[in-house]
Design a protein around this motif. Structure first.
Motif, PDB file in Angstrom:
ATOM      1  N   ALA A 107       0.229  -0.087  12.686  1.00  0.00           N
ATOM      2  CA  ALA A 107       1.305   0.440  11.829  1.00  0.00           C
ATOM      3  C   ALA A 107       1.187  -0.112  10.414  1.00  0.00           C
ATOM      4  N   GLU A 108       0.767  -1.361  10.277  1.00  0.00           N
ATOM      5  CA  GLU A 108       0.570  -1.949   8.940  1.00  0.00           C
ATOM      6  C   GLU A 108      -0.502  -1.174   8.172  1.00  0.00           C
ATOM      7  N   VAL A 109      -1.578  -0.809   8.847  1.00  0.00           N
ATOM      8  CA  VAL A 109      -2.650  -0.052   8.205  1.00  0.00           C
ATOM      9  C   VAL A 109      -2.122   1.316   7.763  1.00  0.00           C
ATOM     10  N   VAL A 110      -1.415   1.986   8.668  1.00  0.00           N
ATOM     11  CA  VAL A 110      -0.865   3.304   8.345  1.00  0.00           C
ATOM     12  C   VAL A 110       0.062   3.193   7.139  1.00  0.00           C
ATOM     13  N   ARG A 111       0.944   2.210   7.175  1.00  0.00           N
ATOM     14  CA  ARG A 111       1.900   2.014   6.075  1.00  0.00           C
ATOM     15  C   ARG A 111       1.184   1.735   4.756  1.00  0.00           C
ATOM     16  N   ASP A 112       0.232   0.828   4.784  1.00  0.00           N
ATOM     17  CA  ASP A 112      -0.452   0.423   3.548  1.00  0.00           C
ATOM     18  C   ASP A 112      -1.295   1.548   2.947  1.00  0.00           C
ATOM     19  N   LEU A 113      -1.890   2.369   3.785  1.00  0.00           N
ATOM     20  CA  LEU A 113      -2.746   3.434   3.276  1.00  0.00           C
ATOM     21  C   LEU A 113      -2.008   4.753   3.052  1.00  0.00           C
ATOM     22  N   HIS A 114      -0.809   4.866   3.614  1.00  0.00           N
ATOM     23  CA  HIS A 114      -0.044   6.120   3.453  1.00  0.00           C
ATOM     24  C   HIS A 114       0.293   6.406   1.998  1.00  0.00           C
ATOM     25  N   ARG A 115       0.598   5.390   1.251  1.00  0.00           N
ATOM     26  CA  ARG A 115       0.997   5.581  -0.149  1.00  0.00           C
ATOM     27  C   ARG A 115      -0.062   6.358  -0.914  1.00  0.00           C
ATOM     28  N   THR A 159       7.886  -1.400  11.073  1.00  0.00           N
ATOM     29  CA  THR A 159       6.819  -1.805  10.150  1.00  0.00           C
ATOM     30  C   THR A 159       6.436  -0.649   9.227  1.00  0.00           C
ATOM     31  N   LEU A 160       6.426   0.571   9.767  1.00  0.00           N
ATOM     32  CA  LEU A 160       6.081   1.748   8.955  1.00  0.00           C
ATOM     33  C   LEU A 160       7.040   1.925   7.780  1.00  0.00           C
ATOM     34  N   ARG A 161       8.300   1.550   8.009  1.00  0.00           N
ATOM     35  CA  ARG A 161       9.317   1.737   6.959  1.00  0.00           C
ATOM     36  C   ARG A 161       9.311   0.612   5.940  1.00  0.00           C
ATOM     37  N   GLY A 162       8.525  -0.424   6.192  1.00  0.00           N
ATOM     38  CA  GLY A 162       8.493  -1.584   5.294  1.00  0.00           C
ATOM     39  C   GLY A 162       7.734  -1.297   4.002  1.00  0.00           C
ATOM     40  N   ARG A 163       7.689  -2.292   3.177  1.00  0.00           N
ATOM     41  CA  ARG A 163       6.997  -2.177   1.892  1.00  0.00           C
ATOM     42  C   ARG A 163       5.503  -2.351   2.103  1.00  0.00           C
ATOM     43  N   ALA A 164       4.735  -1.464   1.496  1.00  0.00           N
ATOM     44  CA  ALA A 164       3.282  -1.528   1.622  1.00  0.00           C
ATOM     45  C   ALA A 164       2.763  -2.800   0.961  1.00  0.00           C
ATOM     46  N   THR A 165       1.787  -3.403   1.592  1.00  0.00           N
ATOM     47  CA  THR A 165       1.148  -4.580   1.028  1.00  0.00           C
ATOM     48  C   THR A 165       0.009  -4.108   0.138  1.00  0.00           C
ATOM     49  N   VAL A 166       0.090  -4.437  -1.129  1.00  0.00           N
ATOM     50  CA  VAL A 166      -0.962  -4.046  -2.063  1.00  0.00           C
ATOM     51  C   VAL A 166      -1.873  -5.245  -2.254  1.00  0.00           C
ATOM     52  N   ARG A 167      -3.129  -5.055  -1.874  1.00  0.00           N
ATOM     53  CA  ARG A 167      -4.093  -6.146  -1.997  1.00  0.00           C
ATOM     54  C   ARG A 167      -5.109  -5.772  -3.052  1.00  0.00           C
ATOM     55  N   ARG A 168      -5.519  -6.742  -3.791  1.00  0.00           N
ATOM     56  CA  ARG A 168      -6.465  -6.504  -4.884  1.00  0.00           C
ATOM     57  C   ARG A 168      -7.920  -6.784  -4.500  1.00  0.00           C
ATOM     58  N   ALA A 169      -8.151  -7.087  -3.249  1.00  0.00           N
ATOM     59  CA  ALA A 169      -9.520  -7.362  -2.798  1.00  0.00           C
ATOM     60  C   ALA A 169     -10.362  -6.095  -2.926  1.00  0.00           C
ATOM     61  N   MET A 170     -11.659  -6.277  -2.920  1.00  0.00           N
ATOM     62  CA  MET A 170     -12.562  -5.128  -2.996  1.00  0.00           C
ATOM     63  C   MET A 170     -12.340  -4.233  -1.778  1.00  0.00           C
ATOM     64  N   TRP A 171     -12.567  -2.930  -1.966  1.00  0.00           N
ATOM     65  CA  TRP A 171     -12.326  -1.977  -0.895  1.00  0.00           C
ATOM     66  C   TRP A 171     -13.125  -2.326   0.362  1.00  0.00           C
ATOM     67  N   SER A 172     -14.369  -2.742   0.232  1.00  0.00           N
ATOM     68  CA  SER A 172     -15.183  -3.040   1.417  1.00  0.00           C
ATOM     69  C   SER A 172     -14.545  -4.136   2.273  1.00  0.00           C
ATOM     70  N   ARG A 173     -13.982  -5.135   1.631  1.00  0.00           N
ATOM     71  CA  ARG A 173     -13.305  -6.225   2.345  1.00  0.00           C
ATOM     72  C   ARG A 173     -12.026  -5.714   3.020  1.00  0.00           C
ATOM     73  N   ARG A 174     -11.238  -4.928   2.271  1.00  0.00           N
ATOM     74  CA  ARG A 174     -10.002  -4.374   2.846  1.00  0.00           C
ATOM     75  C   ARG A 174     -10.319  -3.433   4.003  1.00  0.00           C
ATOM     76  N   ALA A 175     -11.367  -2.626   3.842  1.00  0.00           N
ATOM     77  CA  ALA A 175     -11.750  -1.686   4.896  1.00  0.00           C
ATOM     78  C   ALA A 175     -12.095  -2.433   6.182  1.00  0.00           C
ATOM     79  N   GLN A 176     -12.816  -3.533   6.067  1.00  0.00           N
ATOM     80  CA  GLN A 176     -13.149  -4.353   7.244  1.00  0.00           C
ATOM     81  C   GLN A 176     -11.876  -4.880   7.903  1.00  0.00           C
ATOM     82  N   GLU A 177     -10.938  -5.339   7.096  1.00  0.00           N
ATOM     83  CA  GLU A 177      -9.677  -5.861   7.630  1.00  0.00           C
ATOM     84  C   GLU A 177      -8.880  -4.758   8.318  1.00  0.00           C
ATOM     85  N   TYR A 178      -8.847  -3.569   7.713  1.00  0.00           N
ATOM     86  CA  TYR A 178      -8.135  -2.445   8.321  1.00  0.00           C
ATOM     87  C   TYR A 178      -8.779  -2.048   9.644  1.00  0.00           C
TER      88      TYR A 178
END
Length: 164
Positions: A108-116, A76-95
């Motif tokens: 691992a999805e959180v690490v991957r998405d925020l690593h970029r 999962t870490l090596r996969g493509r990061a999911t870029v979401r356009r939601a507000m940061w507060s909403r994404r932060a809650q999901e993370y």
């Protein structure tokens, strides 16, 4: 879930605290009732937690992931990061929810998405904090599963992220 499932010395994962070691399974008298408790030490937090055996499954307490699940998380870490356009507060809650789920693939999805953005000067403090919390949580479980040090596990994860 029986107390035999967790034995002294086992490494376990408690969703909101990460990897800990079972110190004991003991009986205590609390409020006039005998309770079987799993005593877990979380070295990284310098904390001890007592979880009633009958509530362990409901609380999400589980044994370490097996190597197959851990391999899925690393893939999962090596996969493509999911870029979401939601507000940061909403994404932060999901993370935060993914990190606190205790599921290594979700973490691992959180690490991957925020690593970029980890080295991006525009990354917010809270984004960096969530990234580091997820990386730390995943590294602790990788270290326990692979029986390596935490620093080595972190280095391996970062190497995978850089190669992606």
């Amino acid at each position: 879930m029986s107390k035999e499932q967790f034995k002294t010395g086992d490494h376990v994962v408690y969703p909101t605290h990460g990897v800990g070691a079972v110190l004991a399974v003991e009986t205590q008298r609390i409020g006039g009732m005998e309770l079987e408790l799993i005593v877990i030490a979380f070295e990284q937090d310098r904390m001890t937690l007592k979880v009633p055996v009958m509530k362990a499954q409901q609380a999400g307490l589980r044994k370490l992931s097996n190597k197959k699940i851990m391999q899925t998380a690393l893939t999962t870490l090596r996969g493509r990061a999911t870029v979401r356009r939601a507000m940061w507060s909403r994404r932060a809650q999901e993370y935060e929810a993914k990190i606190n789920s205790g599921d290594p693939v979700s973490i691992a999805e959180v690490v991957r998405d925020l690593h970029r953005n980890a080295r991006n000067a525009e990354q917010s403090y809270s984004e960096r904090q969530i990234y580091e919390q997820a990386l730390e949580r995943l590294a602790h479980e990788v270290a326990a599963v692979e029986q390596i040090g935490h620093a080595e596990a972190t280095r391996r994860l970062e190497t995978l992220l850089e190669a992606a």
